[in-house]
Design a protein around this motif. Structure first.
Motif, PDB file in Angstrom:
ATOM      1  N   TRP A 111       0.867  -1.265  -0.111  1.00  0.00           N
ATOM      2  CA  TRP A 111      -0.016  -0.049  -0.041  1.00  0.00           C
ATOM      3  C   TRP A 111       0.833   1.341   0.171  1.00  0.00           C
ATOM      4  O   TRP A 111       1.791   1.240   0.844  1.00  0.00           O
ATOM      5  N   VAL A 112       0.515   2.028  -0.722  1.00  0.00           N
ATOM      6  CA  VAL A 112       1.131   3.544  -1.031  1.00  0.00           C
ATOM      7  C   VAL A 112       0.139   4.508  -0.898  1.00  0.00           C
ATOM      8  O   VAL A 112      -0.830   4.230  -2.033  1.00  0.00           O
ATOM      9  N   GLY A 113       0.264   5.663  -0.451  1.00  0.00           N
ATOM     10  CA  GLY A 113      -0.573   6.664  -0.494  1.00  0.00           C
ATOM     11  C   GLY A 113      -0.276   8.030  -0.238  1.00  0.00           C
ATOM     12  O   GLY A 113       0.789   8.367   0.434  1.00  0.00           O
ATOM     13  N   ALA A 114      -0.881   9.150  -0.779  1.00  0.00           N
ATOM     14  CA  ALA A 114      -0.454  10.335  -0.348  1.00  0.00           C
ATOM     15  C   ALA A 114      -0.777  10.998   1.188  1.00  0.00           C
ATOM     16  O   ALA A 114      -0.211  11.805   1.560  1.00  0.00           O
ATOM     17  N   GLU A 115      -1.628  10.149   1.902  1.00  0.00           N
ATOM     18  CA  GLU A 115      -1.777  10.449   3.167  1.00  0.00           C
ATOM     19  C   GLU A 115      -1.717   9.112   4.002  1.00  0.00           C
ATOM     20  O   GLU A 115      -1.386   7.920   3.418  1.00  0.00           O
ATOM     21  N   GLU A 116      -1.700   9.118   5.330  1.00  0.00           N
ATOM     22  CA  GLU A 116      -1.401   8.048   5.904  1.00  0.00           C
ATOM     23  C   GLU A 116      -2.408   6.985   5.927  1.00  0.00           C
ATOM     24  O   GLU A 116      -3.597   7.281   5.760  1.00  0.00           O
ATOM     25  N   ALA A 117      -2.349   5.895   5.894  1.00  0.00           N
ATOM     26  CA  ALA A 117      -3.102   4.836   6.029  1.00  0.00           C
ATOM     27  C   ALA A 117      -4.042   4.624   7.254  1.00  0.00           C
ATOM     28  O   ALA A 117      -3.559   4.971   7.961  1.00  0.00           O
ATOM     29  N   VAL A 118      -5.119   3.977   7.128  1.00  0.00           N
ATOM     30  CA  VAL A 118      -6.127   3.695   8.028  1.00  0.00           C
ATOM     31  C   VAL A 118      -6.174   2.146   8.460  1.00  0.00           C
ATOM     32  O   VAL A 118      -5.970   1.436   7.560  1.00  0.00           O
ATOM     33  N   MET A 119      -6.513   1.966   9.525  1.00  0.00           N
ATOM     34  CA  MET A 119      -6.368   0.402   9.985  1.00  0.00           C
ATOM     35  C   MET A 119      -7.301  -0.230   9.108  1.00  0.00           C
ATOM     36  O   MET A 119      -7.165  -1.414   8.804  1.00  0.00           O
ATOM     37  N   GLU A 120      -8.503   0.310   8.838  1.00  0.00           N
ATOM     38  CA  GLU A 120      -9.650  -0.431   8.357  1.00  0.00           C
ATOM     39  C   GLU A 120      -9.179  -0.624   6.748  1.00  0.00           C
ATOM     40  O   GLU A 120      -9.505  -1.844   6.405  1.00  0.00           O
ATOM     41  N   ASP A 121      -8.352  -0.015   5.979  1.00  0.00           N
ATOM     42  CA  ASP A 121      -7.904  -0.271   4.724  1.00  0.00           C
ATOM     43  C   ASP A 121      -6.827  -1.420   4.793  1.00  0.00           C
ATOM     44  O   ASP A 121      -6.750  -2.348   4.001  1.00  0.00           O
ATOM     45  N   LEU A 122      -5.852  -1.159   5.956  1.00  0.00           N
ATOM     46  CA  LEU A 122      -4.757  -2.216   6.290  1.00  0.00           C
ATOM     47  C   LEU A 122      -5.345  -3.718   6.589  1.00  0.00           C
ATOM     48  O   LEU A 122      -4.532  -4.586   6.181  1.00  0.00           O
ATOM     49  N   ALA A 123      -6.521  -3.560   6.935  1.00  0.00           N
ATOM     50  CA  ALA A 123      -6.911  -4.919   7.461  1.00  0.00           C
ATOM     51  C   ALA A 123      -7.328  -5.719   6.306  1.00  0.00           C
ATOM     52  O   ALA A 123      -7.330  -7.047   6.272  1.00  0.00           O
ATOM     53  N   VAL A 124      -7.488  -5.272   5.088  1.00  0.00           N
ATOM     54  CA  VAL A 124      -7.667  -5.993   3.752  1.00  0.00           C
ATOM     55  C   VAL A 124      -6.775  -6.056   2.771  1.00  0.00           C
ATOM     56  O   VAL A 124      -6.696  -6.368   1.764  1.00  0.00           O
ATOM     57  N   THR A 125      -5.497  -5.503   3.211  1.00  0.00           N
ATOM     58  CA  THR A 125      -4.277  -5.220   2.305  1.00  0.00           C
ATOM     59  C   THR A 125      -3.263  -6.142   2.469  1.00  0.00           C
ATOM     60  O   THR A 125      -2.824  -6.509   3.795  1.00  0.00           O
ATOM     61  N   PRO A 126      -2.804  -6.888   1.650  1.00  0.00           N
ATOM     62  CA  PRO A 126      -1.872  -8.154   1.646  1.00  0.00           C
ATOM     63  C   PRO A 126      -0.194  -7.281   1.914  1.00  0.00           C
ATOM     64  O   PRO A 126       0.024  -6.018   1.726  1.00  0.00           O
ATOM     65  N   PHE A 127       0.692  -8.217   2.089  1.00  0.00           N
ATOM     66  CA  PHE A 127       2.020  -7.778   2.566  1.00  0.00           C
ATOM     67  C   PHE A 127       2.750  -7.891   1.196  1.00  0.00           C
ATOM     68  O   PHE A 127       2.382  -9.038   0.483  1.00  0.00           O
ATOM     69  N   LEU A 128       3.999  -7.551   1.023  1.00  0.00           N
ATOM     70  CA  LEU A 128       4.733  -7.485  -0.073  1.00  0.00           C
ATOM     71  C   LEU A 128       5.472  -8.847   0.310  1.00  0.00           C
ATOM     72  O   LEU A 128       5.598  -9.200   1.530  1.00  0.00           O
ATOM     73  N   ARG A 129       5.936  -9.597  -0.645  1.00  0.00           N
ATOM     74  CA  ARG A 129       6.533 -11.018  -0.375  1.00  0.00           C
ATOM     75  C   ARG A 129       7.763 -10.899  -0.814  1.00  0.00           C
ATOM     76  O   ARG A 129       8.329 -10.151  -1.655  1.00  0.00           O
ATOM     77  N   GLY A 130       8.578 -12.075  -0.333  1.00  0.00           N
ATOM     78  CA  GLY A 130       9.973 -12.376  -0.854  1.00  0.00           C
ATOM     79  C   GLY A 130      11.006 -11.390  -0.839  1.00  0.00           C
ATOM     80  O   GLY A 130      11.066 -10.875   0.203  1.00  0.00           O
ATOM     81  N   ASP A 131      11.263 -11.007  -2.101  1.00  0.00           N
ATOM     82  CA  ASP A 131      12.555  -9.881  -2.108  1.00  0.00           C
ATOM     83  C   ASP A 131      12.054  -8.512  -1.761  1.00  0.00           C
ATOM     84  O   ASP A 131      12.907  -7.568  -1.653  1.00  0.00           O
ATOM     85  N   ASP A 132      10.644  -8.310  -1.421  1.00  0.00           N
ATOM     86  CA  ASP A 132      10.181  -7.175  -1.390  1.00  0.00           C
ATOM     87  C   ASP A 132       9.943  -6.833   0.177  1.00  0.00           C
ATOM     88  O   ASP A 132       9.598  -5.679   0.642  1.00  0.00           O
ATOM     89  N   TRP A 133      10.426  -7.851   1.072  1.00  0.00           N
ATOM     90  CA  TRP A 133      10.270  -7.584   2.557  1.00  0.00           C
ATOM     91  C   TRP A 133      11.419  -6.695   2.736  1.00  0.00           C
ATOM     92  O   TRP A 133      12.648  -6.828   2.066  1.00  0.00           O
ATOM     93  N   PHE A 134      11.483  -5.802   3.811  1.00  0.00           N
ATOM     94  CA  PHE A 134      12.447  -4.901   4.189  1.00  0.00           C
ATOM     95  C   PHE A 134      12.724  -5.119   5.582  1.00  0.00           C
ATOM     96  O   PHE A 134      11.840  -5.302   6.482  1.00  0.00           O
TER      97      PHE A 134
END
Length: 231
Positions: A188-211
């Motif tokens: 997830w990337v946005g011009a404003e901070e995320a809200v928990m309601e959005d992140l609850a249904v947002t997947p994580f980056l995988r593999g080489d995209d972990w930081f």
């Protein structure tokens, strides 16, 4: 001979012994336990060429820090009287040989005197994290350009936001011990901070995209604004 000068610590053995011993003291290891641990690794009595430098270094450090046992003082003085260092420096230029004699004479003078009050040594500290596993953090992405390398690439998310979940941490021992966070990055990337309601249904980056939250990524994740959620 692993020496680059006539000074006492201008030598691979003495400088390594010093650094290791002081590192153990700063980790709050008692002096004699520190010596015992080092003996397991260094085995100085089996090293006919440089083993004596181990004992001289330990004696000097323990004199400087105010905990030199009498038997170790006597051992160091016996080494100095044996002429082993003179023999090791026999093939160098006369001027350097004389400088080395002066170094060892000063060492002997020190060891024969009563030590002043021991030097103070700051113990290492453990730098913990202000967050714990399960916290979700809002991150403002930084700017990354490499014009000095002849590259036209620029990080495309300047001043946008993402979010990460703290999933673990690991210790980095660089003297002081730092807890380094291990994070899962939301896709997830946005011009404003995320809200928990959005992140609850947002997947994580995988593999080489972990930081990992390490120094090499400071250009990307340079500002933690505040936790979005703390358990």
């Amino acid at each position: 001979m692993g020496a680059w000068g006539t000074g006492f610590y201008s030598d691979d053995t003495t400088s390594d012994v010093r650094d290791t011993y002081l590192d153990l003291l700063r980790k709050r290891v008692p002096p004699e336990e520190a010596v015992a641990q080092m003996l397991e690794e260094w085995k100085p009595d089996r090293d006919e060429e440089c083993g004596y430098l181990f004992w001289l270094t330990i004696a000097l450090l323990q004199w400087e820090y105010g905990h030199l046992p009498q038997e170790r003082r006597e051992k160091a003085l016996a080494i100095l009287a044996s002429g082993v260092d003179e023999a090791r420096w026999a093939e160098v230029r006369p001027r350097d040989r004389e400088k080395r004699r002066e170094v060892m004479a000063k060492l002997e003078e020190k060891l024969r005197s009563e030590p002043a009050e021991g030097k103070k040594l700051r113990p290492y500290t453990h730098k913990g994290l202000p967050w714990k596993v399960g916290d979700v953090l809002s991150l403002r992405l930084g700017r990354e350009c490499e014009p000095w390398r002849g590259s036209t690439f620029c990080w495309p998310f300047d001043d946008l936001y993402t979010a990460v979940l703290i999933v673990d941490s690991w210790e980095e021992d660089v003297g002081d011990i730092y807890d380094i966070p291990v994070v899962a990055v939301y896709d997830w990337v946005g011009a404003e901070e995320a809200v928990m309601e959005d992140l609850a249904v947002t997947p994580f980056l995988r593999g080489d995209d972990w930081f990992r939250g390490t120094e090499e990524h400071k250009w990307y994740f340079h500002s933690v604004d505040h936790p979005l959620r703390q358990d």
